[in-house]
Design a protein around this motif. Structure first.
Motif, PDB file in Angstrom:
ATOM      1  N   ASN A   1       1.652  -4.779  -7.092  1.00 37.91           N
ATOM      2  CA  ASN A   1       0.369  -4.425  -6.995  1.00 37.91           C
ATOM      3  C   ASN A   1      -0.083  -3.671  -8.381  1.00 37.91           C
ATOM      4  OD1 ASN A   1      -0.826  -5.661  -5.114  1.00 37.91           O
ATOM      5  ND2 ASN A   1      -0.377  -3.998  -3.452  1.00 37.91           N
ATOM      6  N   GLU A   2       1.412  -2.830  -8.915  1.00 31.80           N
ATOM      7  CA  GLU A   2       0.997  -2.165  -9.942  1.00 31.80           C
ATOM      8  C   GLU A   2       1.198  -3.032 -11.127  1.00 31.80           C
ATOM      9  OE1 GLU A   2       2.683   2.189  -8.554  1.00 31.80           O
ATOM     10  OE2 GLU A   2       4.154   0.603  -9.191  1.00 31.80           O
ATOM     11  N   ARG A   3       1.900  -3.915 -11.095  1.00 28.90           N
ATOM     12  CA  ARG A   3       2.296  -4.920 -12.374  1.00 28.90           C
ATOM     13  C   ARG A   3       0.898  -5.761 -12.771  1.00 28.90           C
ATOM     14  NH1 ARG A   3       7.834  -7.349 -10.105  1.00 28.90           N
ATOM     15  NH2 ARG A   3       9.354  -5.822 -11.027  1.00 28.90           N
ATOM     16  N   ASN A   4       0.142  -6.234 -11.770  1.00 27.06           N
ATOM     17  CA  ASN A   4      -0.969  -6.665 -11.886  1.00 27.06           C
ATOM     18  C   ASN A   4      -2.346  -5.862 -11.786  1.00 27.06           C
ATOM     19  OD1 ASN A   4      -1.451  -6.586  -9.269  1.00 27.06           O
ATOM     20  ND2 ASN A   4      -1.134  -8.705  -8.585  1.00 27.06           N
ATOM     21  N   SER A   5      -2.126  -4.818 -11.989  1.00 22.47           N
ATOM     22  CA  SER A   5      -3.276  -4.013 -11.895  1.00 22.47           C
ATOM     23  C   SER A   5      -3.288  -2.777 -13.170  1.00 22.47           C
ATOM     24  CB  SER A   5      -3.764  -3.289 -10.512  1.00 22.47           C
ATOM     25  OG  SER A   5      -2.770  -2.384 -10.244  1.00 22.47           O
ATOM     26  N   ILE A   6      -2.364  -2.059 -12.693  1.00 21.75           N
ATOM     27  CA  ILE A   6      -2.229  -0.859 -13.769  1.00 21.75           C
ATOM     28  C   ILE A   6      -1.280  -1.010 -15.065  1.00 21.75           C
ATOM     29  CG2 ILE A   6      -3.077   0.812 -12.123  1.00 21.75           C
ATOM     30  CD1 ILE A   6       0.099   1.556 -11.911  1.00 21.75           C
ATOM     31  N   ARG A   7      -0.889  -2.031 -15.096  1.00 23.94           N
ATOM     32  CA  ARG A   7       0.008  -2.442 -16.156  1.00 23.94           C
ATOM     33  C   ARG A   7      -0.430  -3.264 -17.205  1.00 23.94           C
ATOM     34  NH1 ARG A   7       2.857   1.354 -17.693  1.00 23.94           N
ATOM     35  NH2 ARG A   7       4.611  -0.011 -18.963  1.00 23.94           N
TER      36      ARG A   7
ATOM     37  N   GLU B   1      -1.598   8.799  -7.353  1.00 25.65           N
ATOM     38  CA  GLU B   1      -2.648   7.808  -7.660  1.00 25.65           C
ATOM     39  C   GLU B   1      -1.715   6.569  -7.248  1.00 25.65           C
ATOM     40  OE1 GLU B   1      -5.424   8.197 -11.414  1.00 25.65           O
ATOM     41  OE2 GLU B   1      -3.501   8.906 -11.827  1.00 25.65           O
ATOM     42  N   ARG B   2      -0.398   6.583  -7.686  1.00 23.58           N
ATOM     43  CA  ARG B   2       0.462   5.403  -7.394  1.00 23.58           C
ATOM     44  C   ARG B   2       0.577   5.445  -5.795  1.00 23.58           C
ATOM     45  NH1 ARG B   2       5.477   4.922 -11.800  1.00 23.58           N
ATOM     46  NH2 ARG B   2       5.499   3.026 -10.530  1.00 23.58           N
ATOM     47  N   ASP B   3       0.758   6.514  -5.283  1.00 26.49           N
ATOM     48  CA  ASP B   3       0.889   6.613  -3.680  1.00 26.49           C
ATOM     49  C   ASP B   3      -0.347   5.909  -2.953  1.00 26.49           C
ATOM     50  OD1 ASP B   3       3.196   7.407  -4.214  1.00 26.49           O
ATOM     51  OD2 ASP B   3       2.818   9.583  -3.795  1.00 26.49           O
ATOM     52  N   ALA B   4      -1.495   6.508  -3.421  1.00 31.34           N
ATOM     53  CA  ALA B   4      -2.683   5.876  -3.090  1.00 31.34           C
ATOM     54  C   ALA B   4      -2.925   4.595  -2.988  1.00 31.34           C
ATOM     55  CB  ALA B   4      -4.020   6.563  -3.686  1.00 31.34           C
ATOM     56  N   MET B   5      -2.553   3.965  -4.303  1.00 32.36           N
ATOM     57  CA  MET B   5      -2.584   2.466  -4.524  1.00 32.36           C
ATOM     58  C   MET B   5      -1.616   1.811  -3.369  1.00 32.36           C
ATOM     59  SD  MET B   5      -2.388   1.411  -8.629  1.00 32.36           S
ATOM     60  CE  MET B   5      -2.262  -0.469  -7.937  1.00 32.36           C
ATOM     61  N   ALA B   6      -0.508   2.229  -3.367  1.00 31.40           N
ATOM     62  CA  ALA B   6       0.407   1.914  -2.132  1.00 31.40           C
ATOM     63  C   ALA B   6       0.165   1.678  -0.999  1.00 31.40           C
ATOM     64  CB  ALA B   6       1.838   2.382  -2.306  1.00 31.40           C
ATOM     65  N   GLU B   7      -1.005   2.428  -0.748  1.00 28.91           N
ATOM     66  CA  GLU B   7      -1.522   2.429   0.927  1.00 28.91           C
ATOM     67  C   GLU B   7      -2.365   1.130   1.111  1.00 28.91           C
ATOM     68  OE1 GLU B   7      -3.653   6.110   1.352  1.00 28.91           O
ATOM     69  OE2 GLU B   7      -1.646   7.420   1.089  1.00 28.91           O
ATOM     70  N   ALA B   8      -3.028   0.450   0.007  1.00 30.71           N
ATOM     71  CA  ALA B   8      -3.719  -0.755   0.356  1.00 30.71           C
ATOM     72  C   ALA B   8      -2.624  -1.659   1.139  1.00 30.71           C
ATOM     73  CB  ALA B   8      -4.088  -1.225  -0.801  1.00 30.71           C
ATOM     74  N   PRO B   9      -3.058  -2.336   2.087  1.00 30.73           N
ATOM     75  CA  PRO B   9      -2.329  -3.448   2.889  1.00 30.73           C
ATOM     76  C   PRO B   9      -1.772  -4.486   1.910  1.00 30.73           C
ATOM     77  CG  PRO B   9      -4.408  -3.678   3.519  1.00 30.73           C
ATOM     78  CD  PRO B   9      -4.417  -2.280   2.627  1.00 30.73           C
ATOM     79  N   PHE B  10      -0.498  -4.664   1.906  1.00 29.11           N
ATOM     80  CA  PHE B  10       0.271  -5.758   1.086  1.00 29.11           C
ATOM     81  C   PHE B  10       1.499  -6.298   1.830  1.00 29.11           C
ATOM     82  CE2 PHE B  10       3.285  -6.906  -2.374  1.00 29.11           C
ATOM     83  CZ  PHE B  10       2.308  -8.060  -2.856  1.00 29.11           C
ATOM     84  N   SER B  11       1.569  -7.530   1.753  1.00 29.34           N
ATOM     85  CA  SER B  11       2.971  -7.997   2.270  1.00 29.34           C
ATOM     86  C   SER B  11       3.544  -8.796   1.243  1.00 29.34           C
ATOM     87  CB  SER B  11       2.551  -8.893   3.632  1.00 29.34           C
ATOM     88  OG  SER B  11       3.769  -9.907   3.903  1.00 29.34           O
ATOM     89  N   LEU B  12       4.564  -8.380   0.806  1.00 32.47           N
ATOM     90  CA  LEU B  12       5.216  -9.052  -0.146  1.00 32.47           C
ATOM     91  C   LEU B  12       5.869 -10.409   0.200  1.00 32.47           C
ATOM     92  CD1 LEU B  12       6.451  -8.888  -3.130  1.00 32.47           C
ATOM     93  CD2 LEU B  12       8.448  -8.242  -2.506  1.00 32.47           C
TER      94      LEU B  12
ATOM     95  N   ILE C   1     -12.005  -0.403   0.821  1.00 29.62           N
ATOM     96  CA  ILE C   1     -10.858   0.191   0.003  1.00 29.62           C
ATOM     97  C   ILE C   1     -11.017   0.254  -1.555  1.00 29.62           C
ATOM     98  CG2 ILE C   1      -8.463   0.345  -0.647  1.00 29.62           C
ATOM     99  CD1 ILE C   1      -8.046  -0.891   2.407  1.00 29.62           C
ATOM    100  N   PRO C   2     -11.020   1.250  -2.194  1.00 24.02           N
ATOM    101  CA  PRO C   2     -11.216   1.115  -3.649  1.00 24.02           C
ATOM    102  C   PRO C   2      -9.898   0.360  -4.217  1.00 24.02           C
ATOM    103  CG  PRO C   2     -10.804   3.231  -2.928  1.00 24.02           C
ATOM    104  CD  PRO C   2     -10.906   2.634  -2.113  1.00 24.02           C
ATOM    105  N   GLN C   3     -10.011  -0.761  -4.854  1.00 20.18           N
ATOM    106  CA  GLN C   3      -8.886  -1.379  -5.577  1.00 20.18           C
ATOM    107  C   GLN C   3      -9.116  -1.584  -6.812  1.00 20.18           C
ATOM    108  OE1 GLN C   3      -8.884  -5.361  -4.337  1.00 20.18           O
ATOM    109  NE2 GLN C   3      -6.341  -5.244  -3.987  1.00 20.18           N
TER     110      GLN C   3
END
Lengths: 464, 464
Positions: free
Chosen positions: A295-301, A263-274, A397-399
């Motif tokens: 992206n995990e810190r502000n969504s699944i945590r 699930e975390r890998d799937a999330m990581a696929e969303a385009p994101f530029s730090l 993309i589901p987010q």
């Protein structure tokens, strides 16, 4: 038969002007000084729903601000879509950071909104996104293309906890009966990267008060000899996170669902530029819980943030005083399975327990709500996905979002129906911030996409 | 020849009324909105010094607020007393905690002031105590009992760091030449326990600003992913004290003079009831640096207190925001040998060094001053001691105060003379707090005692 595209092209100036007129009313639900404006806004919503073709429109009184209800029932055998939105807005302060007055809308082009964006408090959250549904309704009724029954429920207390909404929903389950709930109060990744929000965080919002001596004291005569409520408050707040930025409240994480690596890998696929993220905020580095991505810190945590703090002398110059009281507003974002009332209680017990002798602590819960996750294998989600495909030419993309719409969980509990979150705003639209804005392109794109959802939802319902 | 007692008895209603008129002017030096009132107060002081018998009175312009200078030189061969005081006052907020408006003086009896006390901002600090000297001067000149030369220097920036005073003293050493400086801007233990302040703490006052993201953010969308300036500020401030409430700034204690056990034993002899102290403040327990008593903590030990903190949403209700900036006003009380500019620099370097990546920190020094200790074997102290003996019938106790009068160290440096701190206020007079007041008895007792100081100082000077 007229397409949404051409109808919008024909009426877009009016669509924009109607939204601007709505944005001029300062419907700040958090500040009772704006009570009349909030009421006035409800009235404006009522008129707009009537003009959009609803047969029944009511301003429903509640213990708090009224809820505007509207409906058009064309056939009991057809599905019913319930549209939810809110007409109240966040307080605009700090006012001095706005480039133009928050309730005097102006249209300006930006890098991300070359066609222009409307700058005003509420332009995106949620007046602009809510009003897309009103205009989509107008299109469908004016062109005889409404494929199902529609109900609108537009409230005025979303920014202060939707208390009256819960009260209203519990008492009107029949009236609000529906097959799917549609909300536009979230964002998407980018104008060329459509996404659908499938998860929301819960919320527990509290206010704390630390009282030391019974009056303000001279910091020279008493400094170092009595507990300074501000120093104590900073100590207590600081202790709520450990060196890894884990929250230290006992039991806080007990019910937190850990996502699988896949699930975390799937999330990581969303385009994101730090880099882009940091540049947009002008920060050298992100900051947060060890072991998780941004992206995990502000969504699944779950998180704990101080939203406001005050005490002592905050005016010009210097005042050598030890304040009698210090205050803070603290909110915790929660994830699925965390019970917000339980978390509020855990916070309260813990915060009171860590107060040293010499001060008294009071914790006042403001409001809260449950986290929520939408399954993507439902016809509701599929209909939304097809709608975006038809207007954006891309599969959304589901987010998971970090935000909270506490009432989504409430709807499932009270009305037994799922919610689809079709958001058209961008993270950079500065909702809750100075210079909030909403892209004209996004506004019109939403009006174009929403009827597609109706169409596909009815189709898929028939098939299923 | 008329005694001070009878002269005061005859004129006390006027003495009180004149002070009340002075207290009605809101001379708040920290707030530029009151600029005109501060100037107006200087003018009132000028008039009062002329009426009290000064031959020369000037309003001396400075880079800031003017300094009122007055003098009566009767014989160059006689000693010269320089009286210092200030006509500016602390800001009155929080206003809602005042029982009567801060600039509308009222007289009420209290447990400690059965003869009544004047409630008003500045009644004790320092208009009331400063004006005792003006009225003592009137008595001495009206009854031809002025035994020496007198100079008055009354400033208007004491509550904001006396910056212009330093500027003025450096440029007027000849004009201000004196044998002893007399100040009433401190307190005494109790009306039946007279004391003379022999030590003052130094001060370093700074303002800090923590900046995170370039704008306020939605705490749902960004919560947990970026450094929250308020959370960070609380962490940074909390880290400035360790578990024993020692200050953690490297080098902070390097020059702190440790008192001998005998000196500490002497201090411990001053009458003090911990229970009464706690009851007066309505606190269950005192709080402070491990290993020191309450009286030591607020006199011979340096301290660090937050005097004000603010950031984020502090209005009514709830706002789910992550603020872009958070602020605090922090003051450190210093003891002899701690160089205030050096301590300010130590603070600045340390505070900047503990800022995590993701925020920027700005430290702005407000003002400061050196600590001071008066030797008790001087004729100045002896004259003051005899003065109290003659009017209180008791030998005053030498006492270290936790407060700061930064300019006392400056006077010694620039004018080469010692300062005697004859204070007649009580700790419970709530200076710097709502409901500041000053006992009528204390006011009149001060006017009675001050001429005795002149008398004994001239006597002892002649003998020596």
């Amino acid at each position: 038969m007229k397409s949404a595209k051409s109808y919008i092209q024909e009426h877009k100036d009016r669509f924009i002007q109607e939204l601007i007129d709505l944005l001029k009313i300062p419907s700040i639900s958090a500040d009772s000084a704006y009570k009349d404006d909030v009421i006035k806004t409800a009235q404006a919503i009522k008129n707009s729903l009537e003009n959009a073709g609803c047969d029944v429109v009511e301003i429903c009184e509640t213990p708090g601000y009224p809820i505007v209800y509207g409906e058009k029932m064309i056939d009991p055998n057809l599905p019913t879509v319930l549209v939810y939105g809110h007409y109240d807005v966040q307080p605009p302060d700090p006012l001095d950071l706005w480039d133009s007055p928050p309730f005097e809308p102006v249209i300006k082009a930006t890098e991300l909104h070359p066609d222009g964006a409307i700058f005003a408090r509420g332009s995106c959250d949620d007046k602009g996104q809510m009003y897309m549904h009103v205009k989509a309704m107008e299109y469908m009724t004016q062109t005889d293309q409404l494929p199902c029954n529609v109900k609108f429920m537009i409230e005025g207390e979303e920014e202060v906890g939707s208390e009256s909404l819960g009260w209203f929903v519990e008492r009107n389950q029949q009236k609000l009966a529906n097959d799917i709930i549609l909300i536009s109060d979230t964002g998407m990744i980018a104008n060329d990267v459509p996404s659908i929000t499938t998860g929301l965080r819960g919320l527990s919002y509290v206010e704390v008060e630390v009282t030391g001596p019974n009056r303000d004291l001279h910091s020279g005569l008493y400094g170092g000899a009595v507990a300074n409520p501000i120093n104590i408050l900073t100590k207590m707040i600081a202790s709520l996170h450990d060196e890894n930025n884990h929250i230290t409240i006992p039991g806080f994480y007990d019910k937190v669902e850990e996502l699988s690596q896949s699930e975390r890998d799937a999330m990581a696929e969303a385009p994101f530029s730090l880099e882009a993220y940091q540049n947009a905020l002008n920060i050298e580095s992100v900051y947060g819980e060890a072991g998780y991505t941004t992206n995990e810190r502000n969504s699944i945590r779950p998180t704990l943030d101080v939203n406001g703090i005050w005490g002592g002398y905050t005016g010009e110059g210097a005042k050598t005083v030890i304040a009698s009281k210090a205050y803070a507003k603290i909110s915790m974002r929660l994830v699925p399975n965390q019970e917000w009332t339980e978390i509020t209680e855990l916070f309260q017990n813990h915060f009171e327990s860590i107060a040293p002798a010499g001060v008294e602590v009071k914790v006042t819960p403001h409001h809260g709500g449950q986290a929520y996750v939408t399954p993507i294998d439902t016809i509701g989600y599929q209909a939304a996905s097809k709608a975006y495909e038809s207007t954006f030419g891309k599969t959304p993309i589901p987010q998971r979002s970090g935000g909270s719409i506490p009432i989504v969980a409430l709807f499932e509990k009270e009305l037994g129906s799922k919610t689809i979150l079709m958001g058209f705003g961008l993270d950079s639209d500065a909702i809750h911030s100075p210079n909030e804005h909403y892209g004209i392109w996004n506004y019109l794109k939403g009006i174009e996409t929403i009827p597609q959802f109706y169409h596909h939802f009815v189709e898929l319902s028939r098939e299923s």
